[in-house]
Design a protein around this motif. Structure first.
Motif, PDB file in Angstrom:
ATOM      1  N   PHE A 147       0.870  -1.186   0.000  1.00  7.84           N
ATOM      2  CA  PHE A 147       0.000   0.000   0.000  1.00  7.84           C
ATOM      3  C   PHE A 147       0.898   1.225   0.000  1.00  7.84           C
ATOM      4  O   PHE A 147       1.529   1.544   1.014  1.00  7.84           O
ATOM      5  CB  PHE A 147      -0.896  -0.043   1.242  1.00  7.84           C
ATOM      6  CG  PHE A 147      -1.977   0.989   1.285  1.00  7.84           C
ATOM      7  CD1 PHE A 147      -2.905   1.098   0.269  1.00  7.84           C
ATOM      8  CD2 PHE A 147      -2.092   1.849   2.377  1.00  7.84           C
ATOM      9  CE1 PHE A 147      -3.911   2.051   0.319  1.00  7.84           C
ATOM     10  CE2 PHE A 147      -3.090   2.796   2.443  1.00  7.84           C
ATOM     11  CZ  PHE A 147      -4.005   2.889   1.412  1.00  7.84           C
ATOM     12  N   ILE A 148       0.996   1.917  -1.154  1.00 14.60           N
ATOM     13  CA  ILE A 148       1.976   2.984  -1.322  1.00 14.60           C
ATOM     14  C   ILE A 148       1.367   4.157  -2.089  1.00 14.60           C
ATOM     15  O   ILE A 148       0.383   4.007  -2.817  1.00 14.60           O
ATOM     16  CB  ILE A 148       3.216   2.481  -2.088  1.00 14.60           C
ATOM     17  CG1 ILE A 148       2.807   1.978  -3.478  1.00 14.60           C
ATOM     18  CG2 ILE A 148       3.944   1.398  -1.303  1.00 14.60           C
ATOM     19  CD1 ILE A 148       3.963   1.628  -4.384  1.00 14.60           C
ATOM     20  N   PRO A 149       1.965   5.374  -1.944  1.00 19.13           N
ATOM     21  CA  PRO A 149       1.546   6.496  -2.794  1.00 19.13           C
ATOM     22  C   PRO A 149       1.848   6.184  -4.255  1.00 19.13           C
ATOM     23  O   PRO A 149       2.906   5.637  -4.580  1.00 19.13           O
ATOM     24  CB  PRO A 149       2.403   7.661  -2.290  1.00 19.13           C
ATOM     25  CG  PRO A 149       2.867   7.255  -0.930  1.00 19.13           C
ATOM     26  CD  PRO A 149       3.001   5.771  -0.973  1.00 19.13           C
ATOM     27  N   GLN A 150       0.913   6.525  -5.137  1.00 18.33           N
ATOM     28  CA  GLN A 150       1.118   6.285  -6.566  1.00 18.33           C
ATOM     29  C   GLN A 150       0.267   7.272  -7.345  1.00 18.33           C
ATOM     30  O   GLN A 150      -0.949   7.161  -7.373  1.00 18.33           O
ATOM     31  CB  GLN A 150       0.728   4.847  -6.939  1.00 18.33           C
ATOM     32  CG  GLN A 150       0.984   4.467  -8.382  1.00 18.33           C
ATOM     33  CD  GLN A 150       2.464   4.413  -8.699  1.00 18.33           C
ATOM     34  OE1 GLN A 150       3.244   3.877  -7.940  1.00 18.33           O
ATOM     35  NE2 GLN A 150       2.855   4.969  -9.826  1.00 18.33           N
ATOM     36  N   GLY A 151       0.916   8.259  -7.981  1.00 15.66           N
ATOM     37  CA  GLY A 151       0.164   9.279  -8.700  1.00 15.66           C
ATOM     38  C   GLY A 151      -0.247  10.409  -7.782  1.00 15.66           C
ATOM     39  O   GLY A 151      -0.028  10.386  -6.568  1.00 15.66           O
ATOM     40  N   ASN A 152      -0.851  11.416  -8.374  1.00 16.08           N
ATOM     41  CA  ASN A 152      -1.223  12.621  -7.628  1.00 16.08           C
ATOM     42  C   ASN A 152      -2.418  12.352  -6.717  1.00 16.08           C
ATOM     43  O   ASN A 152      -3.501  11.986  -7.180  1.00 16.08           O
ATOM     44  CB  ASN A 152      -1.556  13.745  -8.613  1.00 16.08           C
ATOM     45  CG  ASN A 152      -1.667  15.090  -7.935  1.00 16.08           C
ATOM     46  OD1 ASN A 152      -0.725  15.539  -7.286  1.00 16.08           O
ATOM     47  ND2 ASN A 152      -2.810  15.736  -8.073  1.00 16.08           N
ATOM     48  N   LEU A 153      -2.223  12.499  -5.395  1.00 19.35           N
ATOM     49  CA  LEU A 153      -3.270  12.324  -4.392  1.00 19.35           C
ATOM     50  C   LEU A 153      -3.954  10.961  -4.518  1.00 19.35           C
ATOM     51  O   LEU A 153      -5.176  10.829  -4.306  1.00 19.35           O
ATOM     52  CB  LEU A 153      -4.313  13.445  -4.512  1.00 19.35           C
ATOM     53  CG  LEU A 153      -3.803  14.876  -4.314  1.00 19.35           C
ATOM     54  CD1 LEU A 153      -4.956  15.868  -4.453  1.00 19.35           C
ATOM     55  CD2 LEU A 153      -3.115  15.039  -2.965  1.00 19.35           C
ATOM     56  N   ILE A 206      -6.670   3.962  -5.410  1.00 22.81           N
ATOM     57  CA  ILE A 206      -7.642   4.541  -4.480  1.00 22.81           C
ATOM     58  C   ILE A 206      -7.356   6.040  -4.345  1.00 22.81           C
ATOM     59  O   ILE A 206      -6.201   6.437  -4.143  1.00 22.81           O
ATOM     60  CB  ILE A 206      -7.545   3.874  -3.095  1.00 22.81           C
ATOM     61  CG1 ILE A 206      -7.649   2.351  -3.230  1.00 22.81           C
ATOM     62  CG2 ILE A 206      -8.620   4.397  -2.160  1.00 22.81           C
ATOM     63  CD1 ILE A 206      -7.253   1.603  -1.985  1.00 22.81           C
ATOM     64  N   ASN A 207      -8.388   6.866  -4.447  1.00 17.75           N
ATOM     65  CA  ASN A 207      -8.201   8.317  -4.280  1.00 17.75           C
ATOM     66  C   ASN A 207      -9.267   8.942  -3.381  1.00 17.75           C
ATOM     67  O   ASN A 207      -9.409  10.164  -3.347  1.00 17.75           O
ATOM     68  CB  ASN A 207      -8.165   9.030  -5.630  1.00 17.75           C
ATOM     69  CG  ASN A 207      -9.433   8.808  -6.439  1.00 17.75           C
ATOM     70  OD1 ASN A 207     -10.457   8.367  -5.918  1.00 17.75           O
ATOM     71  ND2 ASN A 207      -9.353   9.100  -7.722  1.00 17.75           N
ATOM     72  N   ARG A 208     -10.001   8.082  -2.640  1.00 21.00           N
ATOM     73  CA  ARG A 208     -11.025   8.616  -1.753  1.00 21.00           C
ATOM     74  C   ARG A 208     -11.407   7.569  -0.714  1.00 21.00           C
ATOM     75  O   ARG A 208     -11.148   6.373  -0.877  1.00 21.00           O
ATOM     76  CB  ARG A 208     -12.264   9.044  -2.539  1.00 21.00           C
ATOM     77  CG  ARG A 208     -12.972   7.906  -3.247  1.00 21.00           C
ATOM     78  CD  ARG A 208     -14.192   8.387  -4.030  1.00 21.00           C
ATOM     79  NE  ARG A 208     -13.832   9.342  -5.059  1.00 21.00           N
ATOM     80  CZ  ARG A 208     -14.302  10.578  -5.090  1.00 21.00           C
ATOM     81  NH1 ARG A 208     -15.146  10.993  -4.156  1.00 21.00           N
ATOM     82  NH2 ARG A 208     -13.944  11.402  -6.059  1.00 21.00           N
ATOM     83  N   VAL A 212      -0.770  10.311   1.759  1.00 23.43           N
ATOM     84  CA  VAL A 212      -1.216  10.846   0.474  1.00 23.43           C
ATOM     85  C   VAL A 212      -0.333  12.036   0.095  1.00 23.43           C
ATOM     86  O   VAL A 212      -0.114  12.942   0.900  1.00 23.43           O
ATOM     87  CB  VAL A 212      -2.691  11.282   0.553  1.00 23.43           C
ATOM     88  CG1 VAL A 212      -3.145  11.871  -0.778  1.00 23.43           C
ATOM     89  CG2 VAL A 212      -3.574  10.098   0.955  1.00 23.43           C
ATOM     90  N   LEU A 213       0.175  12.040  -1.148  1.00 22.96           N
ATOM     91  CA  LEU A 213       1.107  13.081  -1.608  1.00 22.96           C
ATOM     92  C   LEU A 213       0.651  13.681  -2.935  1.00 22.96           C
ATOM     93  O   LEU A 213      -0.010  13.027  -3.738  1.00 22.96           O
ATOM     94  CB  LEU A 213       2.511  12.499  -1.802  1.00 22.96           C
ATOM     95  CG  LEU A 213       3.207  11.880  -0.589  1.00 22.96           C
ATOM     96  CD1 LEU A 213       4.510  11.240  -1.027  1.00 22.96           C
ATOM     97  CD2 LEU A 213       3.446  12.932   0.491  1.00 22.96           C
ATOM     98  N   TYR A 214       1.054  14.957  -3.146  1.00 24.61           N
ATOM     99  CA  TYR A 214       1.029  15.517  -4.490  1.00 24.61           C
ATOM    100  C   TYR A 214       2.207  14.927  -5.267  1.00 24.61           C
ATOM    101  O   TYR A 214       3.205  14.474  -4.691  1.00 24.61           O
ATOM    102  CB  TYR A 214       1.241  17.042  -4.460  1.00 24.61           C
ATOM    103  CG  TYR A 214       0.146  17.862  -3.852  1.00 24.61           C
ATOM    104  CD1 TYR A 214      -1.103  17.972  -4.468  1.00 24.61           C
ATOM    105  CD2 TYR A 214       0.375  18.579  -2.685  1.00 24.61           C
ATOM    106  CE1 TYR A 214      -2.102  18.769  -3.912  1.00 24.61           C
ATOM    107  CE2 TYR A 214      -0.616  19.379  -2.122  1.00 24.61           C
ATOM    108  CZ  TYR A 214      -1.859  19.454  -2.746  1.00 24.61           C
ATOM    109  OH  TYR A 214      -2.825  20.241  -2.185  1.00 24.61           O
ATOM    110  N   GLY A 225       5.710  17.292  -2.327  1.00 24.77           N
ATOM    111  CA  GLY A 225       4.668  16.298  -2.079  1.00 24.77           C
ATOM    112  C   GLY A 225       3.582  16.746  -1.125  1.00 24.77           C
ATOM    113  O   GLY A 225       2.442  16.291  -1.204  1.00 24.77           O
ATOM    114  N   LEU A 226       3.925  17.657  -0.221  1.00 27.55           N
ATOM    115  CA  LEU A 226       2.945  18.142   0.750  1.00 27.55           C
ATOM    116  C   LEU A 226       2.656  19.624   0.592  1.00 27.55           C
ATOM    117  O   LEU A 226       2.054  20.245   1.469  1.00 27.55           O
ATOM    118  CB  LEU A 226       3.424  17.862   2.181  1.00 27.55           C
ATOM    119  CG  LEU A 226       3.444  16.397   2.618  1.00 27.55           C
ATOM    120  CD1 LEU A 226       3.975  16.275   4.035  1.00 27.55           C
ATOM    121  CD2 LEU A 226       2.052  15.783   2.513  1.00 27.55           C
ATOM    122  N   GLY A 227       3.120  20.182  -0.535  1.00 25.35           N
ATOM    123  CA  GLY A 227       2.900  21.610  -0.754  1.00 25.35           C
ATOM    124  C   GLY A 227       4.070  22.459  -0.325  1.00 25.35           C
ATOM    125  O   GLY A 227       4.058  23.671  -0.489  1.00 25.35           O
TER     126      GLY A 227
END
Length: 258
Positions: A90-96, A148-150, A185-187, A220-222
């Motif tokens: 389970f990892i960040p992948q893509g924008n948000l 997953i994005n939500r 969750v990252l940008y 990634g966090l702004g």
């Protein structure tokens, strides 16, 4: 009621055993336990009363109602509970967005790996920090990944820490949950800045070129939190007057300045 069952269609015992039915004659269902996992079973039932030639438990008569077999000619496969999916990530992948991946469990209900044919679905449970938000998603048994994005109707925002766990399910019920994993969750990172290229002389017969740049203002966090970057890639393209060679990606760990 008199019940009979076996692993060959129509080949029931000559004197089927009397089975105690919870609720007595008024009951209309029966649970069979301690069956052998992976075998196909067939069932039959008939009614008997005091006027039947085989009304007692010891009788070998053939009185009573006719045997009624189960509706399925193919019988019923005795399934156990499946085991949990393997290699869950389970990892960040893509924008948000976050990505989960897994592989088929070792036991899909038959006691061994049988692909996904006996699984009915996978379930992924998501939870935000302190479980202020939570949701469970069902996934096709043929799938081994999910973007997953939500959570429910709430879209992810940068900085949210999401936990996830997965389990498999077949007709007998669900497996235990996998180990819970967390992801932030990252940008997507912004562009590097102030890129400059200069010649650096010659080393071991090869020309040295220096590439300088500043790290992105958003990693990634702004903001420019350096620890969020996993690498910086430089694409070097060698060319002549008529030929442009394939780009060569070069990766290295990010530094405060490079």
């Amino acid at each position: 009621w008199k019940w009979a069952y076996g692993t060959t269609a129509g080949a029931f015992p000559t004197v089927p055993a009397w089975l105690s039915i919870p609720g007595g004659w008024n009951s209309s269902s029966m649970v069979f336990s301690n069956l052998s996992k992976g075998y196909v079973y067939h069932f039959a039932v008939r009614a008997a009363n005091l006027a039947s030639a085989d009304a007692s438990q010891q009788s070998t008569g053939t009185g009573g109602g006719l045997w009624q077999v189960d509706n399925s000619d193919s019988g019923v496969v005795a399934l156990g509970l499946p085991s949990s999916p393997l290699n869950f990530s389970f990892i960040p992948q893509g924008n948000l967005s976050l990505q989960s991946q897994w592989t088929v469990p070792l036991d899909t209900g038959l006691g061994y790996v049988s692909g996904s044919s006996f699984l009915s679905e996978y379930e992924i449970q998501l939870c935000s920090e302190n479980c202020a938000l939570s949701a469970t998603s069902t996934i096709s048994p043929q799938s081994t990944s999910l973007m997953i994005n939500r959570i429910g109707n709430v879209s992810f925002a940068a900085g949210m820490v999401i936990s996830a766990q997965i389990r498999s399910r077949n007709a007998a019920g669900p497996s235990s949950w996998s180990k819970q994993l967390n992801a932030t969750v990252l940008y997507l990172p912004g562009n590097v800045q102030n890129v400059s290229v200069s010649l650096g002389g010659e080393q071991n017969g090869l020309v040295v070129i220096y590439v300088a740049f500043a790290l992105p203002s958003q990693t990634g966090l702004g903001d420019n939190t350096i620890s969020l970057l996993t690498s910086v890639q430089i694409q070097a393209v060698a060319s002549s007057s008529s030929t442009c060679l394939q780009p060569l990606p070069i990766s290295f760990l990010p530094l405060l300045s490079a």
